[in-house]
Design a protein around this motif. Structure first.
Motif, PDB file in Angstrom:
ATOM      1  N   SER A  47      -0.520  -6.195  -8.428  1.00  0.00           N
ATOM      2  CA  SER A  47      -1.535  -6.495  -7.414  1.00  0.00           C
ATOM      3  C   SER A  47      -1.813  -5.286  -6.525  1.00  0.00           C
ATOM      4  CB  SER A  47      -1.063  -7.676  -6.559  1.00  0.00           C
ATOM      5  OG  SER A  47      -1.883  -7.848  -5.434  1.00  0.00           O
ATOM      6  N   SER A  48      -0.754  -4.673  -5.991  1.00  0.00           N
ATOM      7  CA  SER A  48      -0.933  -3.566  -5.042  1.00  0.00           C
ATOM      8  C   SER A  48      -1.545  -2.342  -5.700  1.00  0.00           C
ATOM      9  CB  SER A  48       0.416  -3.188  -4.425  1.00  0.00           C
ATOM     10  OG  SER A  48       0.940  -4.265  -3.679  1.00  0.00           O
ATOM     11  N   GLU A  49      -1.083  -2.020  -6.912  1.00  0.00           N
ATOM     12  CA  GLU A  49      -1.564  -0.801  -7.557  1.00  0.00           C
ATOM     13  C   GLU A  49      -2.980  -0.949  -8.086  1.00  0.00           C
ATOM     14  OE1 GLU A  49      -0.175   2.104  -7.418  1.00  0.00           O
ATOM     15  OE2 GLU A  49       1.491   1.266  -6.283  1.00  0.00           O
ATOM     16  N   MET A  50      -3.438  -2.178  -8.319  1.00  0.00           N
ATOM     17  CA  MET A  50      -4.848  -2.362  -8.636  1.00  0.00           C
ATOM     18  C   MET A  50      -5.716  -1.847  -7.484  1.00  0.00           C
ATOM     19  SD  MET A  50      -4.865  -6.162 -10.350  1.00  0.00           S
ATOM     20  CE  MET A  50      -6.653  -6.245 -10.352  1.00  0.00           C
ATOM     21  N   VAL A  51      -5.285  -2.155  -6.270  1.00  0.00           N
ATOM     22  CA  VAL A  51      -6.016  -1.700  -5.091  1.00  0.00           C
ATOM     23  C   VAL A  51      -5.790  -0.214  -4.859  1.00  0.00           C
ATOM     24  CG1 VAL A  51      -6.247  -1.951  -2.593  1.00  0.00           C
ATOM     25  CG2 VAL A  51      -5.947  -3.973  -4.024  1.00  0.00           C
ATOM     26  N   THR A  52      -4.540   0.221  -4.943  1.00  0.00           N
ATOM     27  CA  THR A  52      -4.217   1.618  -4.669  1.00  0.00           C
ATOM     28  C   THR A  52      -4.925   2.560  -5.633  1.00  0.00           C
ATOM     29  OG1 THR A  52      -2.053   0.966  -3.822  1.00  0.00           O
ATOM     30  CG2 THR A  52      -2.326   3.266  -4.431  1.00  0.00           C
ATOM     31  N   ALA A  53      -5.078   2.141  -6.884  1.00  0.00           N
ATOM     32  CA  ALA A  53      -5.693   3.005  -7.890  1.00  0.00           C
ATOM     33  C   ALA A  53      -7.155   3.304  -7.586  1.00  0.00           C
ATOM     34  CB  ALA A  53      -5.568   2.365  -9.278  1.00  0.00           C
ATOM     35  N   VAL A  54      -7.860   2.342  -7.004  1.00  0.00           N
ATOM     36  CA  VAL A  54      -9.290   2.552  -6.739  1.00  0.00           C
ATOM     37  C   VAL A  54      -9.579   2.910  -5.287  1.00  0.00           C
ATOM     38  CG1 VAL A  54      -9.894   0.938  -8.583  1.00  0.00           C
ATOM     39  CG2 VAL A  54      -9.757   0.097  -6.232  1.00  0.00           C
ATOM     40  N   LEU A  55      -8.578   2.757  -4.414  1.00  0.00           N
ATOM     41  CA  LEU A  55      -8.829   2.925  -2.987  1.00  0.00           C
ATOM     42  C   LEU A  55      -9.289   4.325  -2.596  1.00  0.00           C
ATOM     43  CD1 LEU A  55      -8.759   1.137  -0.474  1.00  0.00           C
ATOM     44  CD2 LEU A  55      -6.434   1.952  -0.039  1.00  0.00           C
ATOM     45  N   PRO A  56      -8.634   5.419  -3.089  1.00  0.00           N
ATOM     46  CA  PRO A  56      -9.122   6.740  -2.684  1.00  0.00           C
ATOM     47  C   PRO A  56     -10.581   6.970  -3.040  1.00  0.00           C
ATOM     48  CG  PRO A  56      -6.967   6.918  -3.720  1.00  0.00           C
ATOM     49  CD  PRO A  56      -7.441   5.516  -3.937  1.00  0.00           C
TER      50      PRO A  56
END
Length: 455
Positions: A47-56
């Motif tokens: 869940s977290s890395e789905m967001v982290t991967a696209v956040l930058p």
């Protein structure tokens, strides 16, 4: 007993090593609590890395943030969890229920994921990320305390390595999921945020159903006498010779928590973790640097964390076991040397076709050699009663230092460019690693018997 030790205190090796039939005792399988917590971390990291991967990319390309603005937001993303981590660790020790505090942290992070669907400007996104990181801060120290309290002292590195490997499996799957959702679903980033929220809820459910709540500190814990032995410094604990199998632990107060800072080895760990954190460029900046230096296309950007995660996944357990055998100091400092090599490649070899692969391999090696080794070292330094607090103290210092690094790195990149910013980080890391190597040098051989010679 700390980063310079080979594995566990000498007393830990005197624990019974023979079975009732006279044969040698085989090392037990990884504790069920460790496997359950690893499963929770795996799901939550998807869940977290789905967001982290696209956040930058979402913030810089989608919302138009400058590197300085992104550095500030990335600092908030990491700094808030650092400030809350100390609170979470102390609360877990105080209420004597590590699972409860960890569950609150996981639950808060899950509640924040759908809020990203409503946040489309810097202010709201910053608030949501701060709340999400608050949940991470609450859960980190209690979770790591549960792992250490479920594991014999001499196997701490391996146990943390198993947990980090499972956690990293989620970090590997999360960017893959984000990549496929971005390329197939309508709504792009909103679709990623929505799926992430559903997966986070599943992680909370698994925690509630499968993680045992009785793995609290005390002589009856799975680590046995070896876990209570190190240093014989146990603020507020009952007399060590008490024969009762499971004495009722007393509540931890702030004075006992503050007394941990008087432990020289814990202070050394906290100092070195903070120093090295000041020169550790955040993952998001590293991936932005890779794109800037190599021209990677935007649609491939979410896959960059996969390189780090794959190497971390493969080597987390071997690195933890190696730290138990040859010394945590050696493995920990070697990890930072590998990170420094990655910085050097980014600075001096931007046109190599293999550059992204080499940098991501070195980045994954850095995490494998440091991420589980540090809490294992802290766990061997502090008494079980204050395990979560001790882990939180060191983790908070490290995370706050990385918060400062994000702010400084973003500012230097904005004012002078990416190359000067990375060169400054590399020079700082080289100096701080040298200081850490000196501070964490092996202690004098016979420090424990000293009180007996001088009653």
């Amino acid at each position: 007993m700390y980063l310079a030790d080979r594995s566990a205190p000498a007393g830990a090796k005197t624990a019974p090593q023979t079975a009732p039939d006279g044969g040698p005792v085989r090392s037990p399988a990884v504790a069920s609590a460790v496997l359950a917590l690893g499963t929770v971390s795996l799901i939550t990291d998807v869940s977290s890395e789905m967001v982290t991967a696209v956040l930058p990319l979402y913030l810089v390309a989608g919302l138009g943030l400058s590197p300085l603005g992104f550095g500030a937001l990335d600092g908030v993303y990491n700094g808030v969890s650092a400030l809350v981590q100390l609170t979470g660790g102390h609360l877990a020790d105080r209420v004597r229920n590590h699972k409860l505090i960890a569950g609150i942290g996981y639950g808060l992070s899950a509640l924040c994921k759908p809020l990203l669907l409503l946040a489309h400007s810097l202010g709201p996104v910053g608030v949501v990320l701060a709340l999400e990181r608050t949940g991470k801060g609450l859960r980190t120290a209690p979770r790591d305390a549960l792992i250490s309290l479920s594991t014999p002292a001499g196997l701490q590195g391996r146990a943390f390595g198993v947990h980090r490997a499972m956690d990293t499996t989620g970090a590997l799957l999360g960017p893959l999921a984000a990549f496929f959702i971005l390329n197939t679903a309508v709504g792009g980033y909103d679709a990623v945020f929505g799926v992430s929220a559903c997966v986070a809820v599943l992680g909370v459910v698994v925690l509630m159903l499968f993680v045992p709540s009785g793995a609290g500190p005390g002589p009856a814990g799975p680590a046995g006498p070896a876990a209570v032995d190190p240093g014989a410094v146990q603020p507020g604990s009952p007399e060590s010779g008490a024969p009762k199998p499971a004495p009722k632990p007393t509540a931890v107060n702030l004075r006992e928590a503050a007394a941990l800072l008087r432990l020289p080895r814990l202070r050394a760990l906290a100092l070195c973790a903070a120093l090295l954190g000041l020169t550790t460029v955040s993952d998001a900046f590293l991936y932005l640097l890779l794109q800037d230096r190599t021209g990677i296309r935007e649609q491939w950007f979410p896959l960059l964390p996969l390189g780090t995660a794959a190497v971390f996944l493969l080597l987390a357990v071997p690195a933890g076991a190696l730290a138990d055998r040859v010394g945590r100091r050696t493995v920990f400092l070697a990890g930072h040397a590998l990170l420094l090599a990655g910085y050097g490649l980014l600075l001096w070899a931007p046109h190599w076709p293999a550059l992204p692969y080499l940098v991501l391999v070195l980045h994954g090696l850095f995490y494998a050699a440091t991420d589980g080794v540090l809490p294992a070292a802290v766990a061997a330094t502090v008494p079980p009663k204050l395990r979560a607090t001790g882990i939180a103290l060191v983790g908070t210092g490290q995370a706050l230092a990385r918060f400062g690094c994000s702010l400084a790195f973003g500012a230097v990149w904005t004012l002078w460019g990416a190359v000067p910013a990375l060169a400054a980080a590399a020079a700082g890391l080289c100096c701080c690693a040298a200081v850490a190597g000196f501070v964490l040098r092996p202690a004098a051989p016979d420090t424990a018997p000293e009180p007996a010679r001088h009653p």
